[in-house]
Design an enzyme around this catalytic site. Sequence first.
Site, PDB file in Angstrom:
ATOM      1  CB  THR B 182     135.223  75.583 -34.559  1.00  0.00           C
ATOM      2  OG1 THR B 182     136.447  76.264 -34.762  1.00  0.00           O
ATOM      3  CG2 THR B 182     134.440  76.259 -33.471  1.00  0.00           C
ATOM      4  CD  GLU B 335     131.468  77.949 -33.657  1.00  0.00           C
ATOM      5  OE1 GLU B 335     130.922  76.871 -33.947  1.00  0.00           O
ATOM      6  OE2 GLU B 335     132.348  78.477 -34.358  1.00  0.00           O
ATOM      7  CE  LYS B 469     125.335  90.037 -55.134  1.00  0.00           C
ATOM      8  NZ  LYS B 469     125.425  90.926 -53.962  1.00  0.00           N
ATOM      9  CD1 TRP B 474     121.861  87.379 -52.948  1.00  0.00           C
ATOM     10  CD2 TRP B 474     123.883  86.448 -53.025  1.00  0.00           C
ATOM     11  NE1 TRP B 474     122.733  88.239 -52.337  1.00  0.00           N
ATOM     12  CE2 TRP B 474     123.990  87.694 -52.367  1.00  0.00           C
ATOM     13  CE3 TRP B 474     125.036  85.677 -53.195  1.00  0.00           C
ATOM     14  CZ2 TRP B 474     125.195  88.182 -51.873  1.00  0.00           C
ATOM     15  CZ3 TRP B 474     126.234  86.163 -52.700  1.00  0.00           C
ATOM     16  CH2 TRP B 474     126.314  87.400 -52.049  1.00  0.00           C
TER      17      TRP B 474
END
Lengths: 569, 569
Positions: B182, B335, B469, B474
Amino acid sequence: MKSTMMPVPLSLNHLLERAGTLFASNEIVSRLPDKSLKRHSFGDYYRRTRALAAALQGLGLQKGERVATLCWNHHAHLECYFGIPAAGGVMHTLNLRLSPDELGWIANDAQDRFLVIDDVLLPLYRQFAHLYKFEKVIVFPFSGAPVPAEFTDYEALLAGADPDAFRYAPHDENDPVAMCYTSGTTGRPKGVVYSHRSTVLHTLVASLGDFWGLRGTDVVLPVTPMFHANSWGMPYGAVMMGVKLVFPGPHLHPDDLLDLMQLEPPTLSLGVPTIWMSLIQTFDAAQNPDSPSHGRWKLPVGMRSLVGGAAVPEALIRAFDQHGIWILQGWGMTETSPVATVSYPKAELRNASMDERYRRAAMAGVPVPLVDLRVWGDDGTEQPWDGHSVGEVQVRGPFITGSYYPQEAAPRPPEGALPGLGRPGAGDHQVSVNPEKFTPDGWLRTGDVASVDAMGFVKITDRTKDLIKSGGEWISSVDLENALMAHPAVAEAAVIAMPDEKWGERPLACVVLKPGRSVAATDFGPHLLGHGFAKWQLPERYEFIDAVPRTSTGKFWKMKLRERFASKT
Amino acid sequence: MKSTMMPVPLSLNHLLERAGTLFASNEIVSRLPDKSLKRHSFGDYYRRTRALAAALQGLGLQKGERVATLCWNHHAHLECYFGIPAAGGVMHTLNLRLSPDELGWIANDAQDRFLVIDDVLLPLYRQFAHLYKFEKVIVFPFSGAPVPAEFTDYEALLAGADPDAFRYAPHDENDPVAMCYTSGTTGRPKGVVYSHRSTVLHTLVASLGDFWGLRGTDVVLPVTPMFHANSWGMPYGAVMMGVKLVFPGPHLHPDDLLDLMQLEPPTLSLGVPTIWMSLIQTFDAAQNPDSPSHGRWKLPVGMRSLVGGAAVPEALIRAFDQHGIWILQGWGMTETSPVATVSYPKAELRNASMDERYRRAAMAGVPVPLVDLRVWGDDGTEQPWDGHSVGEVQVRGPFITGSYYPQEAAPRPPEGALPGLGRPGAGDHQVSVNPEKFTPDGWLRTGDVASVDAMGFVKITDRTKDLIKSGGEWISSVDLENALMAHPAVAEAAVIAMPDEKWGERPLACVVLKPGRSVAATDFGPHLLGHGFAKWQLPERYEFIDAVPRTSTGKFWKMKLRERFASKT
């Protein structure tokens, strides 16, 4: 080193959940016995299917137990496709074209615990009810009439179950989900048992772009019965990709199918060649201004038509192409889930002539992914892919059967008992391997004879038992039939082998003429010579018949023709 | 009751054999370092791949051992994709955009035995050769120059092996075939190990009609590097379906890609958004009659363009659609093999406006079959699919990783040793499960934050670590970026969170202007209000930068931006 991938099993339940969450607004249209259309959304379908599964669990269905279906193509049959496995059971599709004796024999062989049946098929059930006792007969009120009191009402059963409380039966991917009996033209039917794994893999493969090419925007008309090799697996693909489904119900007459195509124009349809032959003849006849159906129908231009179950004559492919409909021929059998080969326009054919494309389209096609295919010669060796070496087609793969459900080994219940209950060994039968159907190295012997060319196109020349051996040379009955069916006066032709003192065997051609046409048998010789046959390959005998007898799955039933003409030498 | 299906394992070897027998005449085109085109047939490819496998076995490669590749996109890299697993090995793609330190660390972590490398990348190899010693370095003479004597010549290795005598290494479907690390924007890379099973399943699913829609007549241009999550798996799909492949080699500049599209017009291409942004800007600039490239290029009308690896701005989708090219956005990660969701025109959108279609196309899309997806809220519950509830995306399925290749557990060889030889435990490492990456009930935590709407469209709002935030609410940096990139003067925009005493965090917008354009930062407020943002969501700070820093896989590297601007408050 080990893979780090999750050990998540393949499962039909995943496809059902997928349909319920992603395709809730998609439509399933079913034609009812009165020819009206009934509409369900995939959201309805999802809830009804889970309700069915919950109800079956409530009736005590145990893992691996069989639930038979005797139904036309409609939404409730599709509910059985996913609902029975969701409950841990095995859907066993009974073929409504079989005789009562055969149905009783098969239900007993499979030891079906429950039966789901259309109300309109109860007269057929009553003819074999004495041969096998299901623990419970669940009647789907397809016609809308009240369900007789001695049976369980499918709709009441669903209404009494809670889809939200339903929990899937635990399973691994090799657990069975469906079974189907082969429709051998000779011998007893044999059971093939599909698993979650084999069904998901077959669905993924058959749905690919060059084969079904399924997309969510497709409108699919499955004319192939859902009791014929699971309608070739299309119901599973339709749920996976979220297509719109149009089920014809019991109305398979060409007029009815053409009417349905006007109401719900399909982008993809599937059926056996005889269905499409009748359909195009009916459509063409309606082009006559004097026809009562003149102007009644348009064909759905651009539709893909999947045709299989029997060889597709090139003349049929040409006729449909003239109407903007491309026929994709597939080949397979109950034992192969069933799609094993598909004839699609390969990249090599990009610049090929239309004649060449038609010729390829009239072949069985190339093997699909996950299917290994070889041609095994009489000499016990694998034949080269040279376009002329012939032998038996043998296949291997994760959605090909490696055995049959045991026939002799299955326990027989005493007469009049309720065999669905407490019988020994239920859910844990051993399977038996028949050496006449499988090679020692584990390939399925299909009984079809074929050559394969360098591009990988399989050309079925015959069934092993239908090949004609004349003077030590093989004659293909399928080639003769296709050439005869290209004659303008011929609707259908079936060629069989007749014993011959001098040559061993000689071909006999049984010919069905188109309505209003006549032709002398002596005309066929020059016609066949023009199609490239050698003189020694031509039939000497022609019999004009009204119709070719067919098996319950629509295949030419040559055994019947051999019986009919054997005495008339 | 048991299924009667054959226990045939899923295998890449089957796909290779399929390509060799069915697609021998198909073409693989590779662009060489000198920009000339090299052509191979699939028949060549099949023989060369088997020769590679035979040669690796001859070198003593044991089951499960890793063979690293450090290559551009070309036919020899494709040979490694199938040849290494055919020999029983595991192909480990090294990312040529990583630093020498990272490459050395990763090769050591994976304990690669051999390395296959392009000759043009030997300068990079020499920078990390001291960090890890491969037992053998096999050099592909991509440039045509002679291979230095201290290395093994890939072509000589193949020439000395007999493809006909090759026998596949025995395996089961869970055996590993490939591994990829990854490219975390933070932390050490982690190894993901794919199996025959996961790769075949991912290939089948991604190739379906609504996603890649792969057909044998396709001409596929994989711009996505073959070392990025296996070029999204496309090499496997291309071999399975027998498409024509056009590999760009090292030439990824927009001019080069446009030139290549003239020589070999693709029907399907794949790459990250930045590639297509540059390409369309280059193409548009060439429409100016004064441009030296005026009249040089046509875009391949009708091409499908698969774009992923980062969010695709709606403006890019609209720009390409004006040229007759439809962008299909996908979402996934190393993944997830990687295709987990695809944004395709669902049946429900049949009658939707173009604005609605573009809006959906700019989302991550709907989960593909075999992938379960859920959104997990901060409150520890699954969030409803209502289009606004957000949470972490979690996935599960047979081609999703359930663990990572062990980093600490791998034995470390002594400095200067030949770690590929006789090390303890080779081929039998235990895998470790990291609770920060997996839930207790076995789902992968993707680290992406999203909502899902009632149609199942996933809308990624942020990486968990990139969400802003502000005052307890958000703000989506991705939404702000897309809106900013819809501004006519803006080429690219990246929004990051800056610590704020009053609000906790506030957004900072980093903006790259198009060449020759200028705009005042005060113009962006009204522009964003016009895109539906609330006033409190608007950034107060704008920084004009020359380029957005990128990770080795082309993703916005926000960590670098945060470092750069953290001190400039």
